[in-house]
Design an enzyme around this catalytic site. Structure first.
Site, PDB file in Angstrom:
ATOM      1  N   ASP A  46       0.828  -1.201   0.000  1.00 18.45           N
ATOM      2  CA  ASP A  46       0.000   0.000   0.000  1.00 18.45           C
ATOM      3  C   ASP A  46       0.865   1.255   0.000  1.00 18.45           C
ATOM      4  O   ASP A  46       0.727   2.138  -0.851  1.00 18.45           O
ATOM      5  CB  ASP A  46      -0.887   0.007   1.252  1.00 18.45           C
ATOM      6  CG  ASP A  46      -2.373  -0.034   0.939  1.00 18.45           C
ATOM      7  OD1 ASP A  46      -2.768   0.429  -0.133  1.00 18.45           O
ATOM      8  OD2 ASP A  46      -3.129  -0.517   1.781  1.00 18.45           O
ATOM      9  N   GLU A  69      -5.041   7.407  -0.392  1.00 23.78           N
ATOM     10  CA  GLU A  69      -5.624   6.716   0.756  1.00 23.78           C
ATOM     11  C   GLU A  69      -4.711   6.729   1.974  1.00 23.78           C
ATOM     12  O   GLU A  69      -5.183   6.803   3.110  1.00 23.78           O
ATOM     13  CB  GLU A  69      -5.944   5.264   0.386  1.00 23.78           C
ATOM     14  CG  GLU A  69      -6.617   4.510   1.516  1.00 23.78           C
ATOM     15  CD  GLU A  69      -7.012   3.088   1.140  1.00 23.78           C
ATOM     16  OE1 GLU A  69      -7.825   2.512   1.872  1.00 23.78           O
ATOM     17  OE2 GLU A  69      -6.513   2.578   0.131  1.00 23.78           O
ATOM     18  N   ASP A 141      -5.880   4.925  -5.164  1.00 19.66           N
ATOM     19  CA  ASP A 141      -5.970   3.821  -4.199  1.00 19.66           C
ATOM     20  C   ASP A 141      -4.806   2.887  -4.515  1.00 19.66           C
ATOM     21  O   ASP A 141      -4.838   2.162  -5.511  1.00 19.66           O
ATOM     22  CB  ASP A 141      -7.299   3.086  -4.320  1.00 19.66           C
ATOM     23  CG  ASP A 141      -7.562   2.188  -3.111  1.00 19.66           C
ATOM     24  OD1 ASP A 141      -6.579   1.809  -2.447  1.00 19.66           O
ATOM     25  OD2 ASP A 141      -8.728   1.868  -2.841  1.00 19.66           O
ATOM     26  N   ILE A 143      -3.535   0.139  -3.143  1.00 26.72           N
ATOM     27  CA  ILE A 143      -3.996  -1.250  -3.225  1.00 26.72           C
ATOM     28  C   ILE A 143      -5.453  -1.255  -2.785  1.00 26.72           C
ATOM     29  O   ILE A 143      -5.757  -1.128  -1.603  1.00 26.72           O
ATOM     30  CB  ILE A 143      -3.188  -2.222  -2.339  1.00 26.72           C
ATOM     31  CG1 ILE A 143      -1.758  -2.379  -2.847  1.00 26.72           C
ATOM     32  CG2 ILE A 143      -3.861  -3.599  -2.337  1.00 26.72           C
ATOM     33  CD1 ILE A 143      -0.937  -3.397  -2.051  1.00 26.72           C
ATOM     34  N   ASP A 144      -6.330  -1.393  -3.751  1.00 27.81           N
ATOM     35  CA  ASP A 144      -7.749  -1.537  -3.443  1.00 27.81           C
ATOM     36  C   ASP A 144      -8.021  -3.029  -3.261  1.00 27.81           C
ATOM     37  O   ASP A 144      -7.691  -3.834  -4.126  1.00 27.81           O
ATOM     38  CB  ASP A 144      -8.587  -0.984  -4.590  1.00 27.81           C
ATOM     39  CG  ASP A 144     -10.065  -1.008  -4.278  1.00 27.81           C
ATOM     40  OD1 ASP A 144     -10.415  -0.824  -3.105  1.00 27.81           O
ATOM     41  OD2 ASP A 144     -10.865  -1.207  -5.209  1.00 27.81           O
ATOM     42  N   THR A 146      -7.274  -4.769   0.030  1.00 28.15           N
ATOM     43  CA  THR A 146      -6.106  -5.277   0.762  1.00 28.15           C
ATOM     44  C   THR A 146      -6.369  -6.665   1.353  1.00 28.15           C
ATOM     45  O   THR A 146      -5.439  -7.473   1.456  1.00 28.15           O
ATOM     46  CB  THR A 146      -5.693  -4.308   1.884  1.00 28.15           C
ATOM     47  OG1 THR A 146      -6.830  -3.989   2.688  1.00 28.15           O
ATOM     48  CG2 THR A 146      -5.125  -3.036   1.298  1.00 28.15           C
ATOM     49  N   ASP A 290     -12.176   4.899  -4.248  1.00 26.64           N
ATOM     50  CA  ASP A 290     -12.749   3.566  -4.413  1.00 26.64           C
ATOM     51  C   ASP A 290     -13.617   3.436  -5.653  1.00 26.64           C
ATOM     52  O   ASP A 290     -13.985   2.318  -6.027  1.00 26.64           O
ATOM     53  CB  ASP A 290     -13.591   3.194  -3.189  1.00 26.64           C
ATOM     54  CG  ASP A 290     -12.741   2.855  -1.974  1.00 26.64           C
ATOM     55  OD1 ASP A 290     -11.662   2.274  -2.166  1.00 26.64           O
ATOM     56  OD2 ASP A 290     -13.164   3.184  -0.850  1.00 26.64           O
TER      57      ASP A 290
END
Length: 350
Positions: A46, A69, A141, A143-144, A146, A290
């Site tokens: 992330d 994020e 984002d 890492i959308d 996780t 998102d």
């Protein structure tokens, strides 16, 4: 507005970030996990992914703010020294790798482009912009999904350019998504790209600048109950409501549960019938990162995306989508029928 340069840079940034997340995915270490306020796991990937993309955007568009994020507050403490060191190591490994086709060293790539620890932390914090309704901004984002990432499922690296509250460019990298839905055990790694009024396309993540790998995306406007189902999140939506919606529509196929914006990507190439995300927690506010990168993907593939009242998503209200009960994305004819069913379910008090 062609946005050709922005598109190339966004693709390059997302591809490099996907390379970093794939490294972490394949070499995940137990101590590379922190805990966010919402108690969902967040990984080295992330923070590293956000640092890589923000570095590229800083070099290419230094005046553009970024709504990201993550922030580095926890990483700067003594207790996370090992995690911080690993992030810096990975970020520099990715940034200093040789140039790939379609890339430019002026974007922050190359053997001499390594960053110090403080510089990496500062790059992460370039995502602290609060958003707004005017001008240009990027939303990210890193890492959308996780939880999907940690259990070996679907996740995505997502980037969007918003101009005056309207999404003009979206790039979504899905390292674990099969290139072909008809061959789920085949080659994996896709990148989805959409530019306002220019269509939506899927490319191979390994070769995203090669026009020969481009697959135009077209979301069917209509569907039949026999070949339609709901694409839904894993544990982040009101699944009993989704079941009732499917019942009203006469859909009998089981839903497809998947983490991340990979759901939108799957929908854009004709899988399922609708992406439905209805708020399970009425106090929760959807974040713009998102949905913005994939909202334009759905629209440019010929679909419709709205909130649960049928209103357009407003990406100019800050970091969140305020007063939002949920998201409906589908082909044009399908969307109107799903919206009607959702309103009926809400009236039933489900």
């Amino acid at each position: 507005m062609s946005l050709l340069t922005e598109k190339q840079i966004a693709i390059a940034a997302v591809r490099r970030a996907c390379a970093l997340t794939s490294l972490v995915f394949n070499q995940l270490r137990q101590n590379e996990t922190l805990t966010k306020d919402d108690e969902s796991p967040v990984t080295v990937g992330d923070f590293g992914s956000q640092a890589v993309i923000n570095t590229v955007l800083r070099h290419a568009f230094p005046d553009d703010p970024i709504v990201g994020e993550e922030d580095s507050a926890e990483l700067r403490s003594d207790s996370t020294e090992a995690v911080r060191h690993r992030i810096v190591e990975l970020v520099n490994r990715i940034l200093t790798a040789p140039l790939q086709p379609g890339e430019n060293e002026q974007w922050g790539f190359g053997p001499e482009r390594g960053l110090s620890t403080d510089e990496v932390m500062d790059m992460i914090d370039r995502g602290n912009y609060n958003g707004g309704s005017t001008g240009r901004l990027w939303t990210l984002d890193p890492i959308d999904g996780t939880k999907g990432f940690l259990r070996g499922g679907q996740y995505a690296v997502c980037l969007a350019l918003i101009i005056d509250s309207v999404v003009h460019l979206g790039v979504v990298g899905c390292p674990n998504l099969p290139l072909s839905a008809s061959n789920p055990s085949g080659p994996r790694g896709c990148i989805f790209v959409a530019v306002k009024d220019q269509g939506a396309f899927q490319f191979s993540l390994d070769d995203p600048f090669n026009p020969e790998t481009a697959v135009p995306l077209h979301l069917p406007a209509m569907s039949t109950p026999e070949n339609s189902c709901i694409l839904q999140s894993v544990g982040h939506t009101r699944l009993t409501v989704n079941d009732r919606v499917a019942q009203l529509l006469g859909w009998t196929m089981p839903p497809i549960s998947m983490d991340s914006q990979a759901k939108y990507c799957s929908l854009s190439r004709g899988e399922g019938g609708v992406y439905l995300r209805l708020a399970g927690d009425l106090g929760y506010r959807e974040k713009i990162w998102d949905h913005a990168p994939s909202a334009i993907l759905i629209e440019e593939a010929g679909g419709v995306i709205t909130d649960a009242d049928g209103e357009p998503l407003n990406f100019g209200l800050g970091r969140s989508l305020e007063n939002n009960y949920g998201i409906i994305a589908a082909g044009k004819d399908v969307h109107s029928r799903v919206l009607k069913a959702v309103k009926q379910v809400r009236a039933e008090g489900k």
